[in-house]
Design a protein around this motif. Structure first.
Motif, short mmCIF file in Angstrom:
data_model
loop_
_atom_site.label_atom_id
_atom_site.label_comp_id
_atom_site.label_asym_id
_atom_site.label_seq_id
_atom_site.Cartn_x
_atom_site.Cartn_y
_atom_site.Cartn_z
N SER A 282 0.84 -1.41 0.07
CA SER A 282 0.08 0.06 0.06
C SER A 282 0.81 1.22 -0.03
O SER A 282 0.39 2.26 -0.27
CB SER A 282 -0.86 0.17 1.21
N GLY A 283 2.00 1.22 0.40
CA GLY A 283 2.95 2.07 0.57
C GLY A 283 2.58 3.20 1.81
O GLY A 283 2.85 4.33 2.07
N LYS A 284 1.59 2.35 2.74
CA LYS A 284 1.13 3.16 3.83
C LYS A 284 1.60 2.61 5.03
O LYS A 284 1.94 1.46 5.13
CB LYS A 284 -0.49 3.25 4.00
N LYS A 285 1.72 3.53 6.26
CA LYS A 285 2.33 2.78 7.34
C LYS A 285 1.17 2.10 8.17
O LYS A 285 -0.03 2.60 7.82
CB LYS A 285 2.75 4.01 8.32
N VAL A 286 1.17 0.92 8.86
CA VAL A 286 0.34 0.41 9.63
C VAL A 286 0.68 0.34 10.90
O VAL A 286 1.60 -0.55 11.38
CB VAL A 286 -0.14 -1.18 9.02
N PRO A 287 0.43 1.48 11.81
CA PRO A 287 0.93 1.49 13.10
C PRO A 287 0.20 0.32 14.02
O PRO A 287 -1.00 0.05 13.65
CB PRO A 287 0.31 2.62 13.63
N TYR A 288 0.96 -0.20 15.05
CA TYR A 288 0.21 -1.35 15.89
C TYR A 288 0.65 -1.34 17.30
O TYR A 288 1.65 -0.66 17.36
CB TYR A 288 0.36 -2.66 15.05
N ARG A 289 -0.10 -1.93 17.94
CA ARG A 289 0.34 -1.99 19.60
C ARG A 289 0.02 -3.32 19.91
O ARG A 289 -0.76 -4.09 19.29
CB ARG A 289 -0.66 -1.33 20.41
N ILE A 290 0.90 -3.97 20.58
CA ILE A 290 0.95 -5.37 21.18
C ILE A 290 0.00 -5.37 22.16
O ILE A 290 0.08 -4.72 23.21
CB ILE A 290 2.21 -5.93 21.57
#
Ligand code: WQD
Length: 344
Positions: A282-290
């Motif tokens: 996607s060229g996009k960031k996918v922020p995540y949290r554990i």
């Protein structure tokens, strides 16, 4: 040959509809639109170039289903109609048993009365419960940890009992692993109502800016990076698996009898691998949290897909980047623009 797709307006059903038409079959849909939208029909017509035959109704309506089979000389049925949210099945077990088990009983009664005894059944890798090892072959022990999975297991056993009682029945039981992605045209895809339970649609909604971040449900599993490993399979490969199953059942392949096969890629990918692949696509960031582990999740679940190759001449061909590319095209299309009430 005319093929009836129950739940054919849904995510897997709509992709299978297109694949069947391309393979020379004449598919038609029975759907109550409880988890899909009639808007998909126009897009199926655009993709197949022919009018779509669709009846709105409940698969549990024995009279309706029997009349459809007789009227359209249905050669075989592909049974997609069913609820599929694991968590919801725990909260509302009777809704799931009534619809998923009661529905197929009514369908089989209607088919038997109309002398149509060839069925492809959407089963699930959920019937393997928490596998003792991976990759999983079809002879692995089955178990269940929720009413959704229990329903799939009971349906499989019912089909086996029916086949024993009457050899005229032919069943193709397809155990899906994790279906993801969308048709490369971007016209049909997965669009779950509400907050997605599943990983890929949630990641896609984060990438498109609809959600702030992904919760990664646990990173302390015995897997290479600690996050859950699954066998993601492109919905186009899954649709092709249904075509291969029908061709075997109708043209005497697979030894001329019934079969149960895994439909997976044979490869496992972790949650974080999916996140990275989606960012690439996607060229996009996918922020995540554990976050904490999700109840009922297993560490690893991926297929040994060699039996389907042997019996049906079918193998998955699409890679994780292909799946993310097509999922992103679809998500970009449905996000923001007036929501085509997409197939769910
Ligand atoms: C995959 C991985 C999660 C969401 C289920 C059903 C199965 C079939 C497919 C119907 C796991 C992790 C997920 C999220 C996460 N459904 N995850 N954050 O659970 O393997 O299978 O859907 O046929 O029957 O059981 O798929 O996509 O929900 O989860 O970290 O927001 O992603 O923990 O490791 P699952 P999933």
């Amino acid at each position: 040959m005319n093929i009836l797709l129950t739940g054919g307006a849904g995510y897997i059903g709509s992709h299978t509809f297109v694949a069947l038409a391309a393979a020379g079959f004449t598919p038609m849909i029975l759907d109550d639109f409880s988890n899909s939208s009639a808007d998909v029909l126009a897009r199926l017509e655009a993709l197949t170039g022919t009018p779509v035959l669709c009846e709105r109704g409940d698969v549990a309506d024995v009279a309706l289903v029997g009349a459809l089979i007789a009227q359209h000389t249905i050669a075989a049925v592909v049974h997609f109609a069913g609820f599929k949210a694991v968590g919801e099945s725990v909260a509302q077990p009777l809704k799931y048993y009534r619809n998923n088990v009661g529905g197929i009983i009514a369908l089989l009664q209607a088919m038997d009365a109309a002398n149509c005894r060839t069925l492809v059944f959407s089963s699930s890798a959920t019937v393997y419960g928490d596998p003792a090892s991976v990759p999983i072959t079809e002879d692995f022990a089955r178990s269940h940890t929720n009413p959704y999975g229990h329903g799939k297991l009971v349906c499989e056993d019912m089909l086996a009992a029916l086949g024993t009682s009457n050899k005229a029945w032919r069943f193709g039981v397809l155990r899906y692993f994790n279906p993801v992605g969308a048709h490369p045209s971007g016209l049909i895809g997965e669009d779950p109502a509400g907050v997605p339970n599943n990983l890929m649609p949630y990641v896609a909604q984060v990438a498109v800016g609809q959600r702030e971040f992904l919760n990664v449900w646990g990173n302390d599993y015995a897997t290479p990076d600690g996050t859950g490993v699954r066998d993601y399979i492109h919905v186009q490969d899954l649709a092709a698996g249904h075509v291969a199953a029908l061709q075997a059942l109708l043209h005497g392949g697979a030894g001329g009898g019934s079969f149960t096969v895994n439909l997976g890629t044979g490869k496992g990918h972790s949650v974080l691998e999916v996140v990275r692949a989606f960012e690439q696509a996607s060229g996009k960031k996918v922020p995540y949290r554990i976050g904490p582990r999700r109840a009922g999740d297993v560490a690893q679940c991926y297929a040994d897909a060699s039996l389907a190759a042997r019996l049906l001449g079918w193998r998955a061909t699409q890679t994780l980047p292909d799946m993310c590319r097509d999922a992103w095209r679809w998500q970009s299309r449905i996000h923001g623009s007036p929501r085509p009430a997409a197939s769910r």
